[in-house]
Motif scaffolding. Structure first.
Motif, short mmCIF file in Angstrom:
data_model
loop_
_atom_site.label_atom_id
_atom_site.label_comp_id
_atom_site.label_asym_id
_atom_site.label_seq_id
_atom_site.Cartn_x
_atom_site.Cartn_y
_atom_site.Cartn_z
N ASN A 160 0.82 -1.21 0.00
CA ASN A 160 0.00 0.00 0.00
C ASN A 160 0.86 1.26 0.00
OD1 ASN A 160 -2.26 -1.63 0.09
ND2 ASN A 160 -2.47 -1.51 2.33
N HIS A 161 1.96 1.22 0.75
CA HIS A 161 2.85 2.38 0.84
C HIS A 161 3.42 2.73 -0.53
CE1 HIS A 161 6.15 4.99 2.05
NE2 HIS A 161 7.01 4.13 1.49
N TYR A 162 3.86 1.72 -1.27
CA TYR A 162 4.50 2.02 -2.56
C TYR A 162 3.50 2.38 -3.64
CZ TYR A 162 8.92 0.81 -0.54
OH TYR A 162 10.04 0.82 0.25
N HIS A 163 2.27 1.93 -3.51
CA HIS A 163 1.22 2.43 -4.41
C HIS A 163 1.07 3.94 -4.23
CE1 HIS A 163 -0.57 -0.87 -6.61
NE2 HIS A 163 -0.53 -1.65 -5.53
N ASP A 164 1.11 4.40 -2.96
CA ASP A 164 0.98 5.83 -2.68
C ASP A 164 2.21 6.60 -3.17
OD1 ASP A 164 -1.42 5.25 -1.50
OD2 ASP A 164 -0.61 5.20 0.55
#
Length: 623
Positions: free
Chosen positions: A72-76
């Protein structure tokens, strides 16, 4: 001008020319073609095809949150960078970072980089990318050396491998990550050791058992029937393949729910001591924390055994019998559980028949079998009577019968033992006119005997081969039984031993006898050199420096004598009984010695259990 002055002048001229040449020319006389500026991966307007690599090191459900948070962090992160386009999030879940062996997502990502599909890899930290210095630096260099270079950005360390100064920092950070993994491995091993020392064992899933709420093994009645069937069939002589085929035909399920069984899974069940209620901890260990390859524990690490740890499905005696069958399958045993056989009467009383294809008997088993035919008050090693010279005869006290080993042995009855085989001399095979013989040993008198045998006799060994129609000694393979005999005799496995023998009897009613106390020893030269190199200067050393493959040696008690006393020789234990006129009973068959400590389920009971279990399984399948 002398030669040195001329040389000095030449060197001075050379230096002057070099200085003149390296003054160069003015920069104004050159056309400088400037290099293209390095792109800032965060500021460039060019689209960057970005791959994300995420990893968690265990399959623990509690780490699932870490895994999902990373994604989720790297999608953001990528969505906030307008020039970054996400190619894929490559994720390895439950995989260690110290080895690439099972990191399928990582290897697929590297392959996509080589295809030119990726410009940049983004990962959380150096330790997420790799905990192995060689892998980390090696892959970074390979990626930068591609026709279309690929960089790696480590977010936590803010390290970009496109930066020329980054490799030194990366090497340092990768070393720290590897050492951190090493430290965790040491802590884990210490924790496991402390658990085992206190009898706290790991109890993985196992056919025949379930786990209660405290993690203890409790019997699963349905699966326990399958385990019993496997053991009973193997004791009855079935192979692992035959057992696997039977279970598949019956529709039995493995612990994982499969209905097709394999021979390897059957063997694993047969070798698991937990089925007889015991636990043996640390059967394997991992010597290298970087490659995680397990190794069989051959006393390299402490092991811990706890008997009666949980309720047994199979009796311990049945389990031990199965292990003996498994260990001896490579020697040609097919579904039999051999027994030691011992001579009950006659001059060979107490001699134990040697089984050529069974490695399960220990030195203690030979001793116990031999003692079983003697009464409690009977002396196994009676003292030789004292003999005085009769009147009118020569008094030979003080005279010795010289040992035959000190003379030419080329045409003597002899046998040579190595750690792997037994070899008889040509003279020995000529004394018994039979191609097959039986080997016997008296473990306490230390006498080795050979007598003729028929091919039907289970312990028969072929000791003659025909060559051009003439008999020649045949080497007898002894990899199964010789380790136990070497232990029984106190011999060293690196050495060969030769014994001179005698024949007693005539025709088929004869026997060859070898006194194992009278041995010649052949010590390998390299072993002797190692021993003498480590020995103090005052120690005894070989009196010759002649380089041979083997050095002949004799027992220490031969130093002060040429042989045995004349009268004691006449009453020697191996000869005394055979010099009598009474019946020898040499041809009498040995009788089975049953070890009272091992009570294996009888054949009748095994057949009954197999029939009942298979009947129950068929009824369950029909229902």
């Amino acid at each position: 001008m002398n030669e040195n002055e001329q040389r000095a002048g030449t060197v001075s001229d050379q230096k002057s020319k070099i200085r003149e040449r390296y003054k160069g020319i003015s920069i104004e006389e050159l056309d400088v073609i400037p290099a293209l500026p390095q792109e800032d991966i965060f500021a460039t307007e060019k689209e960057q095809r970005v791959a994300v690599y995420a990893r968690v090191s265990t399959d623990d459900p509690r780490q699932t949150s870490s895994y999902e948070l990373q994604k989720n962090h790297y999608h953001d992160v990528i969505s906030r960078s307008p020039n970054w386009r996400l190619i894929e999030i490559y994720a390895d879940e439950g995989i260690s970072g110290t080895s690439l062996q099972h990191r399928d997502a990582f290897k697929r990502m590297i392959e996509d980089c080589r295809k030119g599909s990726i410009d940049l890899i983004v990962t959380k930290s150096v330790s997420r990318f790799a905990r192995n210095v060689v892998d980390c630096i090696g892959y970074v260099r390979d990626l930068l050396a591609l026709p279309h270079p690929v960089g790696v950005y480590f977010e936590t360390e803010r390290l970009n491998t496109f930066d020329p100064k980054g490799e030194m920092i990366l090497s340092f950070m990768a070393t720290l990550a590897q050492e951190e993994s090493h430290t965790k491995s040491e802590i884990m091993n210490a924790s496991i050791e402390m658990r085992f020392r206190r009898g706290i064992f790991l109890t993985p899933i196992l056919l025949g058992y379930d786990h209660d709420e405290d993690g203890n093994l409790i019997i699963n009645e349905h699966e326990a029937k399958i385990v019993k069937l496997i053991f009973m069939m193997y004791l009855n002589g079935c192979t692992c393949q035959e057992i696997a085929d039977t279970l598949t035909a019956l529709g039995c399920k493995t612990k994982k729910g499969n209905t097709v069984w394999s021979p390897s899974s059957i063997l694993q069940i047969l070798q698991n001591e937990r089925h007889c209620g015991d636990v043996l901890a640390r059967k394997t260990f991992t010597p290298n924390y970087l490659n995680h390859k397990s190794k069989k524990n051959n006393r390299d690490r402490n092991q811990y055994r706890k008997e009666n740890h949980h309720e047994a499905i199979i009796s311990r005696d049945d389990f031990i019998a199965v292990q003996r069958l498994i260990s001896n399958a490579k020697y040609g045993n097919k579904g039999i559980l051999p027994e030691l056989k011992v001579m009950k009467d006659g001059v060979l009383k107490g001699f134990v028949s040697i089984n050529p294809r069974w490695a399960g008997f220990r030195a203690e088993d030979y001793i116990n079998a031999s003692r079983s035919v003697y009464s409690k008050d009977e002396e196994i090693l009676p003292q030789s009577p004292t003999i005085e010279a009769e009147s009118g005869t020569f008094d030979l006290r003080g005279y010795e019968i010289a040992r035959s080993q000190f003379f030419d042995n080329s045409d003597r009855i002899s046998v040579t033992f190595t750690a792997s085989d037994v070899r008889f001399s040509t003279s020995a095979i000529k004394k018994i006119s039979s191609s097959y013989v039986e080997l016997l040993v008296h473990p306490e008198k230390l006498i080795f005997a050979v007598r003729s045998s028929s091919t039907e006799q289970r312990n028969a060994m072929q000791w003659i081969k025909k060559k051009n129609g003439n008999p020649h000694p045949r080497i007898i393979s002894g990899t199964a039984f010789l380790p136990s005999l070497y232990s029984l005799f106190g011999w060293k496995k690196d050495c060969k031993y030769r014994i001179i023998g005698v024949k007693r009897g005539q025709g088929t009613d004869c026997v060859l006898l070898f006194n194992l106390k009278e041995t010649e020893i052949f010590i390998p030269n390299d072993v002797l050199q190692e021993q003498t190199a480590e020995a103090p200067k005052t120690a005894l050393r070989p009196f010759t420096d002649n380089i041979k493959r083997n050095i002949m040696a004799y027992p220490p008690d031969w130093v002060d004598t040429f042989g045995s006393n004349f009268y004691s020789h006449a009453q020697a234990q191996e000869l005394a009984g055979f010099d009598k006129d009474s019946s020898w009973n040499i041809s009498e068959q040995a009788v089975p010695y049953r070890d009272s400590e091992l009570q294996v389920t009888s054949r009748t009971e095994r057949d009954k259990n197999i029939e009942q279990i298979m009947s129950d399984m068929k009824e369950e399948t029909n229902d």
